[in-house]
Write a protein that holds these residues in place. Structure first.
Motif, PDB file in Angstrom:
ATOM      1  N   ILE A  80       0.868  -1.181  -0.014  1.00  0.00           N
ATOM      2  CA  ILE A  80      -0.060  -0.089  -0.215  1.00  0.00           C
ATOM      3  C   ILE A  80       0.932   1.303  -0.093  1.00  0.00           C
ATOM      4  CG2 ILE A  80      -0.237  -0.120   2.524  1.00  0.00           C
ATOM      5  CD1 ILE A  80      -3.225   0.901   1.770  1.00  0.00           C
ATOM      6  N   CYS A  81       0.362   2.242  -0.705  1.00  0.00           N
ATOM      7  CA  CYS A  81       1.276   3.570  -0.817  1.00  0.00           C
ATOM      8  C   CYS A  81       0.349   4.686  -0.366  1.00  0.00           C
ATOM      9  CB  CYS A  81       1.691   3.731  -2.468  1.00  0.00           C
ATOM     10  SG  CYS A  81       3.028   2.507  -2.906  1.00  0.00           S
ATOM     11  N   PHE A  82       0.953   5.433   0.128  1.00  0.00           N
ATOM     12  CA  PHE A  82       0.406   6.877   0.822  1.00  0.00           C
ATOM     13  C   PHE A  82       0.623   7.908  -0.179  1.00  0.00           C
ATOM     14  CE2 PHE A  82       0.723   3.851   4.231  1.00  0.00           C
ATOM     15  CZ  PHE A  82      -0.561   3.655   4.556  1.00  0.00           C
ATOM     16  N   ASN A 133       1.028  12.425  -5.651  1.00  0.00           N
ATOM     17  CA  ASN A 133       2.520  12.120  -5.603  1.00  0.00           C
ATOM     18  C   ASN A 133       2.615  10.774  -4.555  1.00  0.00           C
ATOM     19  OD1 ASN A 133       3.896  14.006  -7.664  1.00  0.00           O
ATOM     20  ND2 ASN A 133       3.179  15.271  -6.141  1.00  0.00           N
ATOM     21  N   MET A 134       3.349   9.696  -4.910  1.00  0.00           N
ATOM     22  CA  MET A 134       3.609   8.703  -3.912  1.00  0.00           C
ATOM     23  C   MET A 134       4.582   9.329  -2.975  1.00  0.00           C
ATOM     24  SD  MET A 134       5.779   6.319  -2.911  1.00  0.00           S
ATOM     25  CE  MET A 134       5.849   4.796  -2.460  1.00  0.00           C
ATOM     26  N   CYS A 135       4.361   9.066  -1.456  1.00  0.00           N
ATOM     27  CA  CYS A 135       5.200   9.885  -0.534  1.00  0.00           C
ATOM     28  C   CYS A 135       6.092   8.396   0.363  1.00  0.00           C
ATOM     29  CB  CYS A 135       4.217  10.334   0.317  1.00  0.00           C
ATOM     30  SG  CYS A 135       4.915  11.195   1.820  1.00  0.00           S
ATOM     31  N   LEU A 151       9.088  -0.476   5.587  1.00  0.00           N
ATOM     32  CA  LEU A 151       8.672   0.893   5.026  1.00  0.00           C
ATOM     33  C   LEU A 151       9.345   1.419   3.692  1.00  0.00           C
ATOM     34  CD1 LEU A 151       7.297   3.557   6.213  1.00  0.00           C
ATOM     35  CD2 LEU A 151       9.087   4.027   7.450  1.00  0.00           C
ATOM     36  N   MET A 152       8.638   2.017   2.888  1.00  0.00           N
ATOM     37  CA  MET A 152       8.984   2.604   1.698  1.00  0.00           C
ATOM     38  C   MET A 152       8.961   3.860   1.697  1.00  0.00           C
ATOM     39  SD  MET A 152       7.292   1.019  -1.886  1.00  0.00           S
ATOM     40  CE  MET A 152       5.609   1.094  -1.290  1.00  0.00           C
ATOM     41  N   LEU A 153      10.215   4.744   1.371  1.00  0.00           N
ATOM     42  CA  LEU A 153       9.898   6.035   1.298  1.00  0.00           C
ATOM     43  C   LEU A 153      10.519   6.720   0.240  1.00  0.00           C
ATOM     44  CD1 LEU A 153      11.849   6.135   4.886  1.00  0.00           C
ATOM     45  CD2 LEU A 153       9.355   6.921   4.376  1.00  0.00           C
ATOM     46  N   VAL A 211       8.558   9.125   8.081  1.00  0.00           N
ATOM     47  CA  VAL A 211       7.467   9.752   6.945  1.00  0.00           C
ATOM     48  C   VAL A 211       7.619  11.185   7.012  1.00  0.00           C
ATOM     49  CG1 VAL A 211       5.115   9.944   7.343  1.00  0.00           C
ATOM     50  CG2 VAL A 211       5.923   7.823   7.828  1.00  0.00           C
ATOM     51  N   ASN A 212       8.068  11.819   8.040  1.00  0.00           N
ATOM     52  CA  ASN A 212       8.107  13.351   7.575  1.00  0.00           C
ATOM     53  C   ASN A 212       9.113  13.809   6.733  1.00  0.00           C
ATOM     54  OD1 ASN A 212       6.175  14.132   9.422  1.00  0.00           O
ATOM     55  ND2 ASN A 212       7.244  14.360  11.263  1.00  0.00           N
ATOM     56  N   ARG A 213      10.292  12.999   6.749  1.00  0.00           N
ATOM     57  CA  ARG A 213      11.334  13.100   5.478  1.00  0.00           C
ATOM     58  C   ARG A 213      10.557  12.997   4.269  1.00  0.00           C
ATOM     59  NH1 ARG A 213      16.375   9.464   7.507  1.00  0.00           N
ATOM     60  NH2 ARG A 213      17.602  11.321   8.301  1.00  0.00           N
ATOM     61  N   ALA A 214       9.946  11.854   4.278  1.00  0.00           N
ATOM     62  CA  ALA A 214       9.224  11.669   2.855  1.00  0.00           C
ATOM     63  C   ALA A 214       8.163  12.826   2.298  1.00  0.00           C
ATOM     64  CB  ALA A 214       8.387  10.368   2.782  1.00  0.00           C
ATOM     65  N   VAL A 215       7.354  13.154   3.467  1.00  0.00           N
ATOM     66  CA  VAL A 215       6.617  14.207   3.348  1.00  0.00           C
ATOM     67  C   VAL A 215       7.160  15.442   2.937  1.00  0.00           C
ATOM     68  CG1 VAL A 215       5.052  15.950   4.461  1.00  0.00           C
ATOM     69  CG2 VAL A 215       4.687  13.298   4.822  1.00  0.00           C
ATOM     70  N   LYS A 216       8.330  15.959   3.574  1.00  0.00           N
ATOM     71  CA  LYS A 216       9.097  17.173   3.215  1.00  0.00           C
ATOM     72  C   LYS A 216       9.508  17.180   1.580  1.00  0.00           C
ATOM     73  CE  LYS A 216      12.845  20.139   4.456  1.00  0.00           C
ATOM     74  NZ  LYS A 216      14.126  20.065   5.592  1.00  0.00           N
ATOM     75  N   PHE A 217       9.868  15.761   1.400  1.00  0.00           N
ATOM     76  CA  PHE A 217      10.403  15.638  -0.173  1.00  0.00           C
ATOM     77  C   PHE A 217       9.550  15.859  -1.133  1.00  0.00           C
ATOM     78  CE2 PHE A 217      10.800  13.421  -4.099  1.00  0.00           C
ATOM     79  CZ  PHE A 217      11.959  14.038  -4.448  1.00  0.00           C
TER      80      PHE A 217
END
Length: 110
Positions: free
Chosen positions: A30-32, A37-39, A47-49, A96-102
């Motif tokens: 599952i992707c969020f 955009n895939m996060c 966990l995939m980031l 997760v916050n690192r991925a969100v930031k990108f």
């Protein structure tokens, strides 16, 4: 079960209130997504980031990380984090916050 549903729920709780949030089955898990955009996501118990190429190089220096090679060829902007790297809630939130930031630096998809 193709992915760890408990981990997926933990990630979902971190992202569900963000504007533009959605989820989609991809990569056998599952992707969020944020604004299309895939996060980040969950495959099996990993966990995939999506961090971007520059951030991936730095992240790969950290314990419990490895290149995402879902297709047999490394994806330059994505990594996997193994379970010990996100067992603690603060660690999961940081990843997760690192991925969100990108992803927030990318234009929204329509």
């Amino acid at each position: 079960m193709a992915y760890d549903e408990h981990l997926a729920e933990r990630v979902h709780q971190l992202l569900k209130r963000r504007r533009g949030f959605s989820k989609r089955k991809m990569f056998g898990g599952i992707c969020f997504m944020l604004h299309g955009n895939m996060c980040c996501g969950v495959t099996q118990n990993e966990l995939m980031l999506r961090l971007g190429e520059k951030n991936v190089l730095k992240a790969l220096e950290e314990p419990f990380t490895r290149e995402m090679d879902f297709t047999g060829k490394p994806l330059k902007s994505m990594i996997y984090v193994d379970q010990p790297g996100f067992e603690d809630e603060a660690d999961l939130k940081e990843w997760v916050n690192r991925a969100v930031k990108f992803v927030q630096s990318l234009p929204p998809k329509t």
